[in-house]
Enzyme design. Structure first.
Site, PDB file in Angstrom:
ATOM      1  N   ASN A   1      59.547  42.572  56.787  1.00 11.12           N
ATOM      2  CA  ASN A   1      60.478  43.499  57.446  1.00 11.12           C
ATOM      3  C   ASN A   1      61.605  42.730  58.131  1.00 11.12           C
ATOM      4  OD1 ASN A   1      58.248  42.761  59.131  1.00 11.12           O
ATOM      5  ND2 ASN A   1      58.743  44.344  60.590  1.00 11.12           N
TER       6      ASN A   1
ATOM      7  N   GLU B   1      64.604  43.439  60.765  1.00 14.68           N
ATOM      8  CA  GLU B   1      65.109  44.421  61.732  1.00 14.68           C
ATOM      9  C   GLU B   1      66.564  44.145  62.100  1.00 14.68           C
ATOM     10  OE1 GLU B   1      62.199  44.552  64.911  1.00 14.68           O
ATOM     11  OE2 GLU B   1      60.743  45.533  63.580  1.00 14.68           O
TER      12      GLU B   1
ATOM     13  N   CYS C   1      61.989  47.841  55.835  1.00 17.19           N
ATOM     14  CA  CYS C   1      60.562  47.514  55.781  1.00 17.19           C
ATOM     15  C   CYS C   1      60.288  46.407  54.763  1.00 17.19           C
ATOM     16  CB  CYS C   1      59.761  48.742  55.344  1.00 17.19           C
ATOM     17  SG  CYS C   1      59.736  50.080  56.523  1.00 17.19           S
TER      18      CYS C   1
ATOM     19  N   GLU D   1      58.006  46.344  52.421  1.00 14.17           N
ATOM     20  CA  GLU D   1      57.723  46.830  51.062  1.00 14.17           C
ATOM     21  C   GLU D   1      59.008  47.048  50.273  1.00 14.17           C
ATOM     22  OE1 GLU D   1      56.569  47.892  53.933  1.00 14.17           O
ATOM     23  OE2 GLU D   1      54.567  48.759  53.793  1.00 14.17           O
TER      24      GLU D   1
ATOM     25  N   CYS E   1      55.127  53.169  54.873  1.00 16.51           N
ATOM     26  CA  CYS E   1      55.722  54.377  55.461  1.00 16.51           C
ATOM     27  C   CYS E   1      56.181  55.313  54.340  1.00 16.51           C
ATOM     28  CB  CYS E   1      56.887  54.016  56.378  1.00 16.51           C
ATOM     29  SG  CYS E   1      58.396  53.566  55.484  1.00 16.51           S
TER      30      CYS E   1
ATOM     31  N   CYS F   1      59.018  54.061  52.097  1.00 11.32           N
ATOM     32  CA  CYS F   1      58.572  52.998  51.172  1.00 11.32           C
ATOM     33  C   CYS F   1      57.751  53.587  50.030  1.00 11.32           C
ATOM     34  CB  CYS F   1      57.767  51.944  51.924  1.00 11.32           C
ATOM     35  SG  CYS F   1      58.806  50.883  52.949  1.00 11.32           S
TER      36      CYS F   1
HETATM   37  N1  THU Z   1      57.420  48.491  58.787  1.00  6.90           N
HETATM   38  C1  THU Z   1      57.274  47.942  57.553  1.00  6.90           C
HETATM   39  O1  THU Z   1      57.782  46.845  57.269  1.00  6.90           O
HETATM   40  N2  THU Z   1      56.551  48.634  56.638  1.00  6.90           N
HETATM   41  C2  THU Z   1      55.985  49.855  56.849  1.00  6.90           C
HETATM   42  O2  THU Z   1      55.514  50.472  55.910  1.00  6.90           O
HETATM   43  C3  THU Z   1      55.942  50.393  58.202  1.00  6.90           C
HETATM   44  C4  THU Z   1      56.866  49.773  59.177  1.00  6.90           C
HETATM   45  C5  THU Z   1      58.222  47.756  59.785  1.00  6.90           C
HETATM   46  C6  THU Z   1      59.517  48.440  60.122  1.00  6.90           C
HETATM   47  C7  THU Z   1      59.785  47.881  61.507  1.00  6.90           C
HETATM   48  O3  THU Z   1      60.426  46.623  61.356  1.00  6.90           O
HETATM   49  C8  THU Z   1      58.398  47.639  62.073  1.00  6.90           C
HETATM   50  O4  THU Z   1      57.512  47.634  60.978  1.00  6.90           O
HETATM   51  C9  THU Z   1      57.969  48.686  63.071  1.00  6.90           C
HETATM   52  O5  THU Z   1      58.093  49.967  62.567  1.00  6.90           O
END
Ligand code: THU
Length: 160
Positions: free
Chosen positions: A62, A64, A73, A75, A112, A115
């Site tokens: 991920n 940000e 994310c 994925e 999520c 994704c």
């Molecule tokens: N996140 C992911 O990388 N994958 C997911 O399926 C759920 C959330 C990340 C997004 C953000 O950077 C952090 O987790 C918190 O939500």
């Protein structure tokens, strides 16, 4: 009025060690990818590793952003890279793992909704299921044989 039931199924592995050796290796790649997450806002680090039909492993984490919705994310970072690098190669398996600062993540962390939709697009495109394994930092590992198990009533190009 009638009701319909949409069955779904997941396999549950008690620990990482129960997985086939090649999947354990793929999950190890997800662990490594997780460490490359840029997650200064959530401190929640996610890693995804994809096994391609050509044997290559593509990873993502991920990423940000100070403008929160601009982040991505793990994925989607991984699968978009896979699609960009190998547009004509099938995607076999994805392994996902998450860890957090100061808190043990022992429950499997599923992808999520956004994704799931993104991964499903590739499953439809390649007409071949993508197996998904997901876990926290330790504990049980969940396996879904296809995105259809995680995203019933999938929106696809058929509706357009
Ligand atoms: N996140 C992911 O990388 N994958 C997911 O399926 C759920 C959330 C990340 C997004 C953000 O950077 C952090 O987790 C918190 O939500």
């Amino acid at each position: 009025m009638k009701k319909i039931e949409i069955p779904t199924q997941l396999s549950v592995y008690a620990t990482l060690k129960e997985l086939p050796a090649d999947v354990q290796q793929l999950m190890q790649s997800a662990f490594t990818a997780r460490d490359n997450a840029y997650a200064p806002y959530s401190n929640f680090q996610v890693g995804a590793a994809i096994l391609m039909d050509n044997g290559e492993i593509i990873t993502g984490s991920n990423q940000e952003n100070a403008s929160y919705p601009s982040g991505l994310c793990a994925e989607r970072t991984a699968i978009y890279y896979a699609g960009a690098k190998y547009p004509n190669t099938g995607i076999k398996t994805m392994a996902i793992s998450a860890k957090a600062m100061g808190k043990a993540i022992t429950k499997p962390v599923p992808p999520c909704g956004a994704c799931r939709q993104a991964i499903a697009e590739y499953e439809v495109k390649q007409k071949q299921s993508i197996a998904l394994y997901f876990m926290g930092d330790s504990g049980e590992v969940f396996k879904s044989d296809s995105l259809e198990n995680l995203l019933p009533l999938l929106f696809t190009q058929d509706y357009l």
